[in-house]
Design an enzyme around this catalytic site. Sequence first.
Site, short mmCIF file in Angstrom:
data_model
loop_
_atom_site.label_atom_id
_atom_site.label_comp_id
_atom_site.label_asym_id
_atom_site.label_seq_id
_atom_site.Cartn_x
_atom_site.Cartn_y
_atom_site.Cartn_z
N ASP A 111 24.20 28.18 17.15
CA ASP A 111 25.31 27.99 16.21
C ASP A 111 26.60 27.57 16.91
OD1 ASP A 111 25.56 30.35 17.55
OD2 ASP A 111 25.97 31.59 15.78
N LYS A 162 33.92 42.50 23.51
CA LYS A 162 34.88 42.73 22.43
C LYS A 162 35.87 43.87 22.69
CE LYS A 162 31.82 40.77 18.94
NZ LYS A 162 30.46 40.68 19.37
N ASP A 223 32.31 28.33 17.53
CA ASP A 223 31.21 29.16 17.05
C ASP A 223 31.19 29.03 15.53
OD1 ASP A 223 29.77 31.25 15.99
OD2 ASP A 223 30.50 32.74 17.40
P1 GTP Z 1 25.31 36.74 11.92
O1 GTP Z 1 24.22 37.48 11.20
O2 GTP Z 1 26.27 36.12 10.97
O3 GTP Z 1 25.98 37.53 13.00
O4 GTP Z 1 24.62 35.47 12.68
P2 GTP Z 1 23.32 35.44 13.62
O5 GTP Z 1 22.22 36.20 12.99
O6 GTP Z 1 23.01 33.98 13.90
O7 GTP Z 1 23.74 36.18 14.95
P3 GTP Z 1 24.59 35.65 16.18
O8 GTP Z 1 25.62 34.68 15.70
O9 GTP Z 1 25.05 36.80 16.99
O10 GTP Z 1 23.49 34.89 17.06
C1 GTP Z 1 23.78 34.04 18.14
C2 GTP Z 1 22.65 33.03 18.28
O11 GTP Z 1 21.44 33.66 18.64
C3 GTP Z 1 22.38 32.27 17.00
O12 GTP Z 1 22.11 30.95 17.34
C4 GTP Z 1 21.15 32.95 16.42
O13 GTP Z 1 20.35 32.04 15.69
C5 GTP Z 1 20.43 33.43 17.66
N1 GTP Z 1 19.73 34.70 17.43
C6 GTP Z 1 20.29 35.90 17.14
N2 GTP Z 1 19.34 36.85 17.01
C7 GTP Z 1 18.16 36.23 17.26
C8 GTP Z 1 16.79 36.69 17.29
O14 GTP Z 1 16.47 37.86 17.06
N3 GTP Z 1 15.83 35.76 17.59
C9 GTP Z 1 16.14 34.47 17.85
N4 GTP Z 1 15.15 33.61 18.13
N5 GTP Z 1 17.40 34.00 17.82
C10 GTP Z 1 18.40 34.88 17.53
#
Ligand code: GTP
Length: 360
Positions: A111, A162, A223
């Site tokens: 993202d 953070k 982000d």
């Molecule tokens: P929020 O629920 O809004 O916090 O977003 P998010 O679920 O995408 O979490 P976050 O922004 O912290 O994740 C950072 C990146 O890691 C993003 O590109 C997510 O797609 C990826 N990501 C987070 N958790 C996982 C996971 O359990 N598995 C995989 N494959 N990717 C993950």
Amino acid sequence: MVEAVLLVGGKGSRLRPLTVTTPKPMLPVAGVPCTEHQIARAREAGVTRVVLGTSYKAEVFSEYFGDGSRFGVELVYAPEDVPLGTGGAIRHVAEHLQSGPDDPVLVLNGDILSGHDIAGQLKQWYADGADVSLYLTRVEDPRAYGLVPTAPDGRVLEFLEKPESLEQCTTDQINAGCYVFRRSIIDEIPAGRPVSVERETFPELLARGARLTGFVDPGYWLDLGTPLAFVKGSSDLVLGHAPSPALPGRVGEALVVPGAEVAWDAHLSGGTFVGAGATVGSGAIVVGSALFDGAVIAAGAVVRGSVIGRGAIIGSGAVLDGVVVGDRAVVGPGNELTRGARVWPGVALGDTAVRFSSDR
Ligand code: GTP
């Protein structure tokens, strides 16, 4: 050959309701999924093979990207049965990697929209003889991020997640979500359980004396996690502030893809994107917004800094500012929605004026 891993399995809960039907990295940013922008930029930097670490709505990725040939890379998928977190996902893709133990593997959060010098980061990883290189960006208020102070020679000194107050911020450098791993380091992450790369893997590597270095790059970085950030990312791509070889048109005040219809006296500006089959009626004003495919902005409506989902309808004279409207939702004529309002997919708002104020 350089391989890249894209972490695209998150739920994207902060971007609901857009992520109810579409995983965050597949949402169209200036008409193209964030993942596609990333693949295009990685390819430009010499990446030829990409492994997608999927979990939430994994099938949406394979349906769109297939084997990757349309995008100039070889693409393979590593779906997780249960979400493994960022570190667990990196470990999970290991069996799909072809790189040798001392080869570099580029890892990107799915993202992140960035203009940073990916090839330069890879080059510096080699020059530093690093175990992991972390792309760092400088921000004015680092409190919401993972802070990564470095020594003058680039070595990472600590990881600070953070911090609560500005006084605790020992640096303005933050983890920008793009790493170059030595492949053997990936194999050492514990398998089969959730792991956070930021909270667990990196601090542990540092504690045991691994060589972690920072690659500070002043290029564009965003982000896309929140609705306001998402709409800014879309506008920045259209305006040309965020570079992407995958932008489906020329940069400018607005990008209207073929098949969209915009009335001659409608006014589009601020990096507005108008998707296929979308229509903008007479006298409507759309500023810095993203209109997904088939969205309808009726005559005289005013839409600023908002995302309008696929096939959603904004009635005549409605005023929207900083709003997310889900797919096929309807905002009736004359309604006024202010910052932070989110209209769920398929919901119809009638003629009553509605005001919301909270935003995140
Ligand atoms: P929020 O629920 O809004 O916090 O977003 P998010 O679920 O995408 O979490 P976050 O922004 O912290 O994740 C950072 C990146 O890691 C993003 O590109 C997510 O797609 C990826 N990501 C987070 N958790 C996982 C996971 O359990 N598995 C995989 N494959 N990717 C993950």
